[in-house]
Design a protein around this motif. Structure first.
Motif, PDB file in Angstrom:
ATOM      1  N   GLY A  57       0.798  -1.209   0.000  1.00 39.12           N
ATOM      2  CA  GLY A  57       0.000   0.000   0.000  1.00 39.12           C
ATOM      3  C   GLY A  57       0.835   1.266   0.000  1.00 39.12           C
ATOM      4  N   ARG A  58       0.192   2.366   0.361  1.00 35.65           N
ATOM      5  CA  ARG A  58       0.833   3.670   0.332  1.00 35.65           C
ATOM      6  C   ARG A  58       2.059   3.744   1.229  1.00 35.65           C
ATOM      7  NH1 ARG A  58       1.112   8.620   2.736  1.00 35.65           N
ATOM      8  NH2 ARG A  58       1.227  10.371   1.305  1.00 35.65           N
ATOM      9  N   SER A  59       1.963   3.171   2.415  1.00 39.58           N
ATOM     10  CA  SER A  59       3.078   3.224   3.351  1.00 39.58           C
ATOM     11  C   SER A  59       4.337   2.596   2.750  1.00 39.58           C
ATOM     12  CB  SER A  59       2.701   2.504   4.643  1.00 39.58           C
ATOM     13  OG  SER A  59       3.749   2.549   5.554  1.00 39.58           O
ATOM     14  N   ALA A  60       4.182   1.456   2.109  1.00 39.51           N
ATOM     15  CA  ALA A  60       5.327   0.792   1.488  1.00 39.51           C
ATOM     16  C   ALA A  60       5.866   1.605   0.317  1.00 39.51           C
ATOM     17  CB  ALA A  60       4.946  -0.610   1.022  1.00 39.51           C
ATOM     18  N   ARG A  61       4.962   2.207  -0.459  1.00 38.02           N
ATOM     19  CA  ARG A  61       5.406   3.040  -1.593  1.00 38.02           C
ATOM     20  C   ARG A  61       6.167   4.267  -1.119  1.00 38.02           C
ATOM     21  NH1 ARG A  61       0.213   1.790  -3.284  1.00 38.02           N
ATOM     22  NH2 ARG A  61      -0.528   3.877  -2.817  1.00 38.02           N
ATOM     23  N   VAL A  62       5.692   4.889  -0.045  1.00 38.31           N
ATOM     24  CA  VAL A  62       6.377   6.057   0.512  1.00 38.31           C
ATOM     25  C   VAL A  62       7.757   5.641   1.017  1.00 38.31           C
ATOM     26  CG1 VAL A  62       6.381   7.704   2.440  1.00 38.31           C
ATOM     27  CG2 VAL A  62       4.318   7.403   1.052  1.00 38.31           C
ATOM     28  N   GLN A  63       7.818   4.528   1.755  1.00 38.23           N
ATOM     29  CA  GLN A  63       9.104   4.080   2.279  1.00 38.23           C
ATOM     30  C   GLN A  63      10.078   3.804   1.137  1.00 38.23           C
ATOM     31  OE1 GLN A  63       9.101   0.867   5.124  1.00 38.23           O
ATOM     32  NE2 GLN A  63      11.255   0.475   4.801  1.00 38.23           N
ATOM     33  N   ALA A  92      14.802   5.211  -1.803  1.00 35.39           N
ATOM     34  CA  ALA A  92      15.438   5.387  -3.115  1.00 35.39           C
ATOM     35  C   ALA A  92      16.000   6.805  -3.251  1.00 35.39           C
ATOM     36  CB  ALA A  92      14.442   5.099  -4.238  1.00 35.39           C
ATOM     37  N   ALA A  93      15.273   7.784  -2.750  1.00 38.06           N
ATOM     38  CA  ALA A  93      15.744   9.177  -2.818  1.00 38.06           C
ATOM     39  C   ALA A  93      17.032   9.344  -2.024  1.00 38.06           C
ATOM     40  CB  ALA A  93      14.656  10.121  -2.299  1.00 38.06           C
ATOM     41  N   VAL A  94      17.110   8.724  -0.849  1.00 34.57           N
ATOM     42  CA  VAL A  94      18.329   8.802  -0.037  1.00 34.57           C
ATOM     43  C   VAL A  94      19.499   8.208  -0.818  1.00 34.57           C
ATOM     44  CG1 VAL A  94      19.498   7.903   2.026  1.00 34.57           C
ATOM     45  CG2 VAL A  94      17.178   8.820   2.210  1.00 34.57           C
ATOM     46  N   ARG A  95      19.288   7.011  -1.378  1.00 39.46           N
ATOM     47  CA  ARG A  95      20.371   6.350  -2.123  1.00 39.46           C
ATOM     48  C   ARG A  95      20.801   7.179  -3.335  1.00 39.46           C
ATOM     49  NH1 ARG A  95      16.909   1.957  -0.956  1.00 39.46           N
ATOM     50  NH2 ARG A  95      16.128   1.975  -3.086  1.00 39.46           N
ATOM     51  N   GLN A  96      19.837   7.725  -4.070  1.00 43.70           N
ATOM     52  CA  GLN A  96      20.151   8.520  -5.268  1.00 43.70           C
ATOM     53  C   GLN A  96      20.882   9.807  -4.914  1.00 43.70           C
ATOM     54  OE1 GLN A  96      16.331   9.045  -7.085  1.00 43.70           O
ATOM     55  NE2 GLN A  96      16.235   6.928  -7.822  1.00 43.70           N
ATOM     56  N   LEU A  97      20.382  10.536  -3.930  1.00 51.36           N
ATOM     57  CA  LEU A  97      21.039  11.785  -3.539  1.00 51.36           C
ATOM     58  C   LEU A  97      22.455  11.545  -3.043  1.00 51.36           C
ATOM     59  CD1 LEU A  97      18.239  13.806  -1.723  1.00 51.36           C
ATOM     60  CD2 LEU A  97      19.514  14.507  -3.753  1.00 51.36           C
ATOM     61  N   ILE A 137       8.160  12.754   6.084  1.00 52.42           N
ATOM     62  CA  ILE A 137       9.400  12.145   6.592  1.00 52.42           C
ATOM     63  C   ILE A 137       9.501  12.349   8.100  1.00 52.42           C
ATOM     64  CG2 ILE A 137      11.923  12.302   6.547  1.00 52.42           C
ATOM     65  CD1 ILE A 137      11.664  12.829   3.507  1.00 52.42           C
ATOM     66  N   TYR A 138       9.245  13.557   8.561  1.00 56.25           N
ATOM     67  CA  TYR A 138       9.325  13.812  10.007  1.00 56.25           C
ATOM     68  C   TYR A 138       8.313  12.962  10.779  1.00 56.25           C
ATOM     69  CZ  TYR A 138      12.419  17.742   9.067  1.00 56.25           C
ATOM     70  OH  TYR A 138      13.480  18.521   8.679  1.00 56.25           O
ATOM     71  N   ARG A 139       7.108  12.823  10.233  1.00 54.58           N
ATOM     72  CA  ARG A 139       6.066  12.055  10.906  1.00 54.58           C
ATOM     73  C   ARG A 139       6.455  10.572  10.982  1.00 54.58           C
ATOM     74  NH1 ARG A 139       2.293  14.310   8.452  1.00 54.58           N
ATOM     75  NH2 ARG A 139       2.175  12.959   6.643  1.00 54.58           N
ATOM     76  N   ARG A 140       7.007  10.052   9.908  1.00 51.04           N
ATOM     77  CA  ARG A 140       7.322   8.620   9.873  1.00 51.04           C
ATOM     78  C   ARG A 140       8.656   8.276  10.550  1.00 51.04           C
ATOM     79  NH1 ARG A 140       6.099   4.183   5.506  1.00 51.04           N
ATOM     80  NH2 ARG A 140       7.389   2.550   6.381  1.00 51.04           N
ATOM     81  N   TRP A 141       9.677   9.114  10.340  1.00 54.10           N
ATOM     82  CA  TRP A 141      11.010   8.777  10.833  1.00 54.10           C
ATOM     83  C   TRP A 141      11.493   9.660  11.983  1.00 54.10           C
ATOM     84  CZ3 TRP A 141      10.016   8.112   5.545  1.00 54.10           C
ATOM     85  CH2 TRP A 141      10.156   6.800   5.091  1.00 54.10           C
TER      86      TRP A 141
END
Length: 181
Positions: free
Chosen positions: A6-12, A17-22, A47-51
């Motif tokens: 679902g959405r949670s997995a897609r967001v994660q 992926a953004a962390v790895r790419q940046l 990001i702040y809410r989840r991590w």
């Protein structure tokens, strides 16, 4: 409760992926919550809410990167399997990226959950090796013994005495747990 998929997995996945790419494109200094959020197509508040913060996000990403990609190779015997796995474990964890992942996993882990997950990954790998040995009728120690006498000393040396590591170290530890017959 977080749903699998679902959405949670897609967001994660998008954020990871953004962390790895940046990091690959611009290095560690480019890793900020706003930059990661923009790259992932989410808001910084997501990001702040989840991590919670950047450190916890990097810890989560590191734990995912430390997850083994495949079961340990079968070399035909317990001692051989354990020596090969422990040697590979040392090589991966003591490499510059491995050390960075360990550091990130531990720094952003206030409750020990990520450290526990990393330990579980190692235990799962060892369990596969020990199950193969049992299937072949070989006597084998339990998982905790291997963790205490092979994995723990390797991790201690990586973290606190890296200058004293050599490629033969894992084999010496394994020989103490699985004496030659």
């Amino acid at each position: 409760m977080v749903r699998p998929g679902g959405r949670s997995a897609r967001v994660q996945e998008a954020v990871h992926a953004a962390v790895r790419q940046l990091e690959a494109e611009a290095g560690r200094t480019a890793l900020t919550v706003p930059a990661i959020a923009a790259k992932a197509g989410v808001t910084p508040s997501t990001i702040y809410r989840r991590w919670g913060d950047l450190r916890e996000l990097l810890s989560d990403v590191a734990v995912e990167r430390l997850r083994p990609e495949a079961p340990p190779e079968d070399h035909g015997g317990l001692a051989e399997d354990l020596r090969a796995w422990a040697g590979q474990f040392l090589e991966e964890m003591s490499s510059p990226p491995g050390r960075a992942y360990i550091r990130d996993a531990l720094l952003g882990d206030p409750d020990g959950t990520n450290a526990g997950q990393c330990s579980a990954y190692a235990a799962e790998q060892v369990d596969v090796i020990l199950a193969r040995a049992a299937a072949r009728g070989e006597p084998a120690p339990d998982v905790e013994t291997v963790l205490d006498r092979v994995v723990a000393p390797i991790m201690y040396r990586i973290l606190f005495r890296p200058g004293s590591l050599d490629a033969g170290y894992p084999a010496r530890l394994v020989a103490e747990v699985i004496p030659a017959r």
